[in-house]
Design an enzyme around this catalytic site. Structure first.
Site, short mmCIF file in Angstrom:
data_model
loop_
_atom_site.label_atom_id
_atom_site.label_comp_id
_atom_site.label_asym_id
_atom_site.label_seq_id
_atom_site.Cartn_x
_atom_site.Cartn_y
_atom_site.Cartn_z
N TRP A 1 0.80 -1.35 -0.01
CA TRP A 1 0.10 0.01 0.17
C TRP A 1 0.67 1.27 -0.02
CZ3 TRP A 1 -1.38 -4.63 2.14
CH2 TRP A 1 -2.89 -5.02 1.80
N CYS B 1 -6.92 -4.37 -1.72
CA CYS B 1 -8.28 -5.19 -1.54
C CYS B 1 -9.05 -5.51 -2.60
CB CYS B 1 -8.87 -4.33 -0.20
SG CYS B 1 -9.72 -2.66 -1.08
N HIS C 1 -13.12 -0.55 1.31
CA HIS C 1 -12.68 -1.41 1.72
C HIS C 1 -13.51 -2.41 0.78
CE1 HIS C 1 -10.11 -4.82 2.96
NE2 HIS C 1 -10.98 -5.28 3.87
N ASP D 1 -12.94 -12.09 3.71
CA ASP D 1 -12.13 -11.08 3.55
C ASP D 1 -10.75 -11.57 3.41
OD1 ASP D 1 -10.76 -8.48 3.20
OD2 ASP D 1 -11.57 -7.61 4.88
N TYR E 1 -5.59 4.99 -0.07
CA TYR E 1 -7.00 4.59 0.34
C TYR E 1 -7.42 3.97 1.66
CZ TYR E 1 -6.79 -0.38 -0.85
OH TYR E 1 -6.82 -1.67 -0.65
#
Length: 705
Positions: A241, A276, A340, A363, A536
């Protein structure tokens, strides 16, 4: 007389695929397919030819199906070919349907709870009164998958028409971006590509999932949520990220799960890099390939509750300067992601009390461990909605993601805990929960967007929504402590941060706070305003501009404070996806009243336009024109498009493009040769040194020549 010797075994891959809803798999459509793909709990047909005529009185023919290298009761099916075989949904059988001298036709039935995977067949022949036997090992692939069309299968979906979307659709959309500028990013799932099922088998082996558990969608989807990230077990994707992707593929460049799974299978190494929605895209590909109904879900303004308090806590100093750590949780601070993305999978939940079947959240983005591993779910949406955090798996974490309260705390030495509450916001988290609407695909707009927030929680502010959250709080000692401190706050000055909807890249914007003094006395307000570029997932990158000052507000009067942020202020400091956060913090000197707020928005970039100058004809080469206008005051260099489609030769193509001047039109020609009839979808991304994460898509019809 010798036992029969097998000459050939054939499973009619094309013919069996039709009733089993597997005819979209590429390998089944080869000229002479050698891979059979069927679904459990449903009969399929085969034929075997021997070296001499079959004699029913003396010959025995046994089919032995096995899964994995250590067959046990659940992973082995051993049946004799018999005319009187009766099929039963809980056991294997093989019914002899036709005998023509040396050739036998038969129908195999499999148990409806069978483990899924690549099964191996051995044919054993012997004479009735003799131990001597002949063995024939069938050397072709036989995949047996989940069967959501079968009412006895745990993945059964009553409205079978929805399976066209949630199992058979190989292209979709993932909603990305902050709440006000979120847009659907087209994604090619490509679950029918020849490489996908072998990649799925490799993943499950790499995860060391016991073969006998692979028929249980609860256990299997939990393993999928773990193995799609590489954190514990050399899984598929490395998450990153921080904007540093030079030694791999930037998450924003991917257009399809297939390229990722192919790279994973070929190199047997984790693939850099995912975020994600990339994890979620791969999860849906894997689930749909195996026959588990799945959808990609985007939660806009998503909480990451790091300490199980069912709150997201932000801390400020006595002077209302934001602290970037949680003084009460040294392991990690809570965070709020612009959005997300995770997945819902569909199944019955015989392991839970009645009423918790249907959609379940899983997830694959590694955030918190669950039972010691980076995995999450399946969490029943019904349990999340009701706040029942006692049922497996990870309901509490998902409840906080969509419905935590945002609490702001200020260091205050006069209180027992050392902190006083600045404010609480019950409405901030989980503003929209989006997925693709079934049967619609809108490559350029948002007609295919569906808000499923009511499946996750009651309407914000209603008694039911508060009760569900408090139901969760009741089960958690830590959450109880947090909620007991939040008391009523008195305030005689009101503040409002003006929201920004969107700012086209290259344009200036202004951060403004409106102040209203409702008291009969003047008030001195100390304020701090800032604009920051953020990733983000809520991590701050760079302060673009910050001002601090003091303003006097006369009794019963209104004032405003603001700062102008110019394009030259923010352009050098933008990070991927161009997300910005504006923040305001104030303290009233006379009353010590404090207030803080922030807002996320996105600097908007153009979309790629994809046009064809002529009709597309099957097998005939043509050209697509890709174009967009450079929005910047500087030239774009190092330009490259990446294009994916399930209907063109080559699947994913990279297309370099020439440098383009400031505000100039960038175009590239893409050679296209359609290889299937009907509607095909094309998905494109663009990157250059100066500008990245530009997207576009198109749907076109392919006609017969």
């Amino acid at each position: 007389m010798e036992p029969l010797v097998v000459d050939v075994v054939h499973f009619y891959p094309k013919e069996n695929a039709q009733p089993h809803n597997t005819s979209k798999y590429e390998v089944v459509n080869d000229e002479t397919p050698t891979t059979t793909i069927v679904r459990r709990g449903q009969p399929f047909n085969g034929v075997v030819r021997f070296n001499r005529p079959y004699q029913e009185e003396v010959d025995l023919v046994q089919l032995v199906f096995t899964l994995g290298d250590k067959p046990q009761m659940d992973t082995q099916g051993s049946v004799f070919l018999r005319r009187d075989a009766v099929s039963d949904k809980h056991s294997w059988s093989a019914k002899l349907t036709n005998v023509q001298e040396d050739t036998l036709s038969f129908e195999v039935s499999t148990p409806v709870h069978l483990p899924v995977g690549s099964w191996v067949l051995r044919v054993v022949t012997r004479l009735k009164n003799s131990p001597a036997r002949q063995i024939y090992d069938f050397d072709q692939d036989l995949y047996i998958l989940f069967n959501p069309w079968n009412p006895d299968d745990q993945t059964y979906m009553e409205d079978c028409s929805l399976l066209q979307e949630y199992v058979l659709n190989d292209v979709g959309k993932v909603w990305v971006g902050p709440i006000k500028t979120t847009r659907g990013k087209p994604w090619v799932y490509g679950q029918f590509d020849a490489v996908v099922l072998p990649a799925c088998m490799f993943m499950l082996d790499r995860a060391e999932m016991p073969f006998h558990q692979r028929g249980d969608p609860v256990k299997l989807t939990r393993v999928i949520s773990r193995i799609v990230n590489s954190n514990d077990d050399a899984g598929v994707l490395v998450g990153r990220w921080d904007g540093q992707y030079e030694d791999g593929t930037a998450p924003s460049e991917w257009t399809s799960s297939v390229d990722i799974l192919q790279q994973y299978l070929e190199t047997q190494q984790e693939v850099p890099y995912g975020q994600c929605w990339v994890f979620a895209g791969v999860v849906t590909t894997v689930c749909r390939a195996l026959g588990i109904p799945s959808r990609v879900v985007s939660n806009l303004v998503s909480a990451h509750d790091a300490n199980s308090s069912l709150t997201v806590d932000k801390y400020y100093t006595e002077n209302m300067e934001e602290m970037d750590f949680d003084p009460n949780n040294p392991q990690g601070a809570d965070s709020i992601w612009n959005y997300h993305v995770w997945n819902d999978v569909w199944m019955a939940r015989p392991d839970l009390p009645q009423g918790y079947g249907g959609w379940q959240a899983i997830d694959a983005t590694p955030q918190e461990t669950s039972s010691g591993l980076y995995q999450c779910g399946p969490a029943s949406l019904e349990a999340i909605k009701q706040g029942v955090i006692g049922v497996a798996h990870d309901v509490e974490f998902m409840l906080a993601s969509v419905n935590a309260d945002l609490m702001r705390w200020r260091i205050d030495s006069d209180t027992e805990s050392g902190f006083s509450v600045v404010d609480t916001n019950n409405y901030h988290i989980g503003r929209m929960i989006l997925t693709k609407k079934p049967f619609v695909f809108d490559p350029i707009g948002d007609e295919d967007r569906e808000n499923i927030i009511d499946q996750y929680k009651y309407r914000e502010g209603t008694a039911s929504e508060r009760l569900a959250l408090m139901n969760g709080v009741r089960y958690s000692e830590r959450a109880k402590r947090y909620y007991s401190v939040a008391s009523n706050l008195s305030s005689d000055v009101s503040f409002k941060l003006r929201e920004l909807d969107s700012v086209p890249i290259g344009k200036d914007f202004r951060v403004t706070v409106d102040i209203e003094n409702k008291s009969d006395q003047g008030r001195n307000v100390k304020a701090s305003l800032s604009a920051t570029s953020v990733f983000y997932n809520g991590v701050r990158a760079d302060v673009v501009k910050k001002v601090e000052g003091k303003i006097f507000v006369a009794p019963n009067k209104s004032e405003q404070i603001s700062i102008l942020v110019t394009a030259s202020d923010y352009l050098p400091k933008l990070v991927e996806y161009c997300n910005m956060k504006i923040s305001a913090m104030v303290i009233v000197e006379e009353t010590k009243q404090s207030w803080a707020d922030d807002d996320d928005f996105q600097i908007l970039k153009p979309n790629i336009n994809i046009k064809f100058n002529e009709d597309l004809v099957l097998g005939q080469p043509t050209t697509a024109i890709l174009s967009f206008t450079n929005p910047l005051e500087e030239a774009l260099t190092g330009c490259e498009f990446r294009v994916t489609s399930t209907g063109i030769v080559g699947r994913t193509l990279r297309l370099p493009a020439a440098d383009v001047a400031p505000h100039g039109l960038l175009t590239a020609e893409l050679p296209v040769q359609p290889n299937k009839l009907g509607k095909i979808n094309i998905v494109a991304t663009f990157k250059s040194v100066q500008l990245k994460d530009i997207n576009g898509a198109a749907s076109v019809d392919v006609f017969e020549g």
